[in-house]
Write an enzyme that holds these catalytic residues in place. Structure first.
Site, PDB file in Angstrom:
ATOM      1  CD  GLU A   1      21.455  -1.497 -46.914  1.00 55.71           C
ATOM      2  OE1 GLU A   1      20.357  -1.490 -46.465  1.00 55.71           O
ATOM      3  OE2 GLU A   1      22.266  -0.510 -46.925  1.00 55.71           O
TER       4      GLU A   1
ATOM      5  CB  CYS B   1      30.527   1.349 -49.378  1.00 59.10           C
ATOM      6  SG  CYS B   1      29.989   1.315 -47.523  1.00 59.10           S
TER       7      CYS B   1
ATOM      8  CB  CYS C   1      25.986  -4.891 -37.324  1.00 57.55           C
ATOM      9  SG  CYS C   1      27.449  -4.618 -36.547  1.00 57.55           S
TER      10      CYS C   1
ATOM     11  CB  CYS D   1      25.854   1.910 -33.762  1.00 54.96           C
ATOM     12  SG  CYS D   1      27.496   1.453 -33.563  1.00 54.96           S
TER      13      CYS D   1
ATOM     14  N   GLY E   1      27.690  -4.581 -40.619  1.00 56.95           N
ATOM     15  CA  GLY E   1      28.414  -5.343 -40.248  1.00 56.95           C
ATOM     16  C   GLY E   1      29.702  -4.951 -39.435  1.00 56.95           C
TER      17      GLY E   1
ATOM     18  CG  LEU F   1      36.286   8.143 -31.587  1.00 58.75           C
ATOM     19  CD1 LEU F   1      37.444   9.302 -31.590  1.00 58.75           C
ATOM     20  CD2 LEU F   1      36.893   6.912 -30.825  1.00 58.75           C
ATOM     21  CG  HIS F   2      29.865   7.002 -33.382  1.00 58.59           C
ATOM     22  ND1 HIS F   2      30.213   7.842 -34.619  1.00 58.59           N
ATOM     23  CD2 HIS F   2      29.679   5.970 -33.726  1.00 58.59           C
ATOM     24  CE1 HIS F   2      30.242   6.809 -35.676  1.00 58.59           C
ATOM     25  NE2 HIS F   2      29.762   5.630 -35.062  1.00 58.59           N
TER      26      HIS F   2
ATOM     27  CG  ASN G   1      21.349  10.068 -44.271  1.00 58.21           C
ATOM     28  OD1 ASN G   1      20.916  11.181 -44.699  1.00 58.21           O
ATOM     29  ND2 ASN G   1      21.724   8.972 -45.038  1.00 58.21           N
TER      30      ASN G   1
ATOM     31  CB  CYS H   1      25.121   1.819 -42.856  1.00 58.72           C
ATOM     32  SG  CYS H   1      25.439   0.129 -41.924  1.00 58.72           S
TER      33      CYS H   1
HETATM   34  S1  SF4 Z   1      27.306   1.698 -37.506  1.00 60.56           S
HETATM   35 FE1  SF4 Z   1      28.394  -0.095 -38.151  1.00 60.56          FE
HETATM   36  S2  SF4 Z   1      29.228  -1.194 -36.269  1.00 60.56           S
HETATM   37 FE2  SF4 Z   1      27.332  -0.054 -35.591  1.00 60.56          FE
HETATM   38  S3  SF4 Z   1      25.504  -1.071 -35.644  1.00 60.56           S
HETATM   39 FE3  SF4 Z   1      25.854  -0.271 -37.872  1.00 60.56          FE
HETATM   40  S4  SF4 Z   1      27.022  -1.741 -39.107  1.00 60.56           S
HETATM   41 FE4  SF4 Z   1      27.202  -2.155 -36.888  1.00 60.56          FE
END
Ligand code: SF4
Length: 348
Positions: free
Chosen positions: A92, A105, A112, A116, A161, A217-218, A292, A335
């Protein structure tokens, strides 16, 4: 049969090829100028190249290795492309319009490996790195969504990624994006986003400290961060912050820290105060991104009251904070969402 090479792959293959054709090396820059500045779609469009050279380029190189599998437009002007790569993989990329900014973007990998837990891109792991040509082709595709009098103004490498896991291919692409004969985007307008891989941050600091670095960070403690960003188990927040500090020392540029706000998970005032302590007065911007919802994942958006209480607590702690608006939320601009929905649709 081997597919033809991509015209934008770096290295000396095009220079060697031009020399073999008895052509001066500067023709390579003319080709790039046609592709980035004048948005040519084919070698035939490059009318100041000799006709026989255009024919030989057509026979030996490709401009397009991707096709547009889907193109979504949101009412706020956000446009998202789902691109199919030569091997059938899909990635994307997004064009965001915000006043006079035209930000793109882009993705750096297929899938990836960072895992996350709230991200659609990482659910199935990483498939492969994108090539430099594939990274650049996203810019070519997105630039062509703009009218002739508009240009891409900013690049964020924040799509699918982990960019620092593919620096060998990303850095030549970003160098090309800065070339005055091409897109001419200054390094200061390019953001590289990472979960915080210290070795990658240090390499970027050593080679190209002019990019804007955004560290996701999260969470402000290792236990929660490892739950949300599993790669943290092998790194730890202390090393992430130390490498971010080294980047800041090299670049002199304010860092951005990203924090996806997940309802009931990391959005309490206590967690906000921990975050204030972690940031510890650094010259940094905290970017809070209300989550989201992704179909099939258990995470939920923060309530407006929780979000405001969290923001109040970080502001009271003296942190410079902004809330990123969810542009394009209705076209699944978060994403990996579009790719995942598309993959699901194709399996039913
Ligand atoms: S948020 Fe970014 S680093 Fe984390 S899994 Fe998704 S694409 Fe990968």
């Amino acid at each position: 049969m081997q597919p033809l090479p991509h015209i934008l792959e770096p290295g000396d293959s095009l220079a060697t090829w031009l020399a073999d054709q008895g052509q001066p090396a500067w023709r390579a820059r003319s080709i790039h100028r046609w592709l980035f500045g004048r948005r040519a779609s084919s070698f035939a469009d490059m009318t100041d190249l000799p006709a026989d050279l255009r024919g030989r380029l057509e026979a030996d190189y490709r401009i397009w290795t991707t096709s547009i599998a889907r193109h979504h437009r949101a009412e706020d002007g956000t446009e998202k492309l789902l691109l199919e790569l030569h091997d059938g993989q899909r990635i994307e990329c997004v064009l965001l319009r915000d006043q006079d900014r035209r930000t793109v973007c882009i993705s750096s990998q297929v899938g990836c490996a960072m895992g996350c837990v709230f991200c659609a891109s990482g659910i199935d792991g990483v498939v492969r790195n994108l090539s430099t040509g594939e990274i650049l082709e996203q810019l070519l595709r997105l630039a062509r969504l703009l009218p002739p009098d508009e240009r891409i103004s900013h690049i964020v490498v924040m799509g699918m990624g982990e960019p620092l896991a593919n620096l060998d291919r990303l850095l030549p692409a970003l160098a090309e994006a800065q070339h005055p004969d091409g897109l001419g985007i200054s390094q200061r307008r390019i953001t590289v986003s990472t979960v915080g891989l210290p070795a990658g941050i240090d390499r970027l600091a050593a080679e190209n400290p002019g990019y804007h670095l955004a560290v996701s960070l999260h969470a402000a403690d290792d236990a929660l961060r490892t739950r949300l960003v599993p790669v943290n188990r092998a790194i730890g927040l202390a090393d992430v912050m130390a490498s971010a500090d080294r980047y800041w020392e090299s670049s002199g540029r304010r860092l951005t820290f990203e924090y996806v706000l997940l309802g009931g998970v990391n959005d309490s005032p206590e967690q906000a105060r921990s975050l204030v302590r972690l940031l510890g007065g650094r010259a940094a911007l905290l970017n809070v991104i209300p989550y989201n919802a992704v179909a099939g994942l258990p995470w939920r958006e923060p309530t407006p009251a929780a979000r405001e209480a969290f923001l109040d607590a970080v502001r009271t702690g003296g942190v410079n904070v902004q809330v990123r608006r969810r542009k394009g939320a209705r076209i699944d601009a978060a994403c990996g969402q579009l790719r995942r929905l598309d993959a699901q649709a194709r399996t039913v």
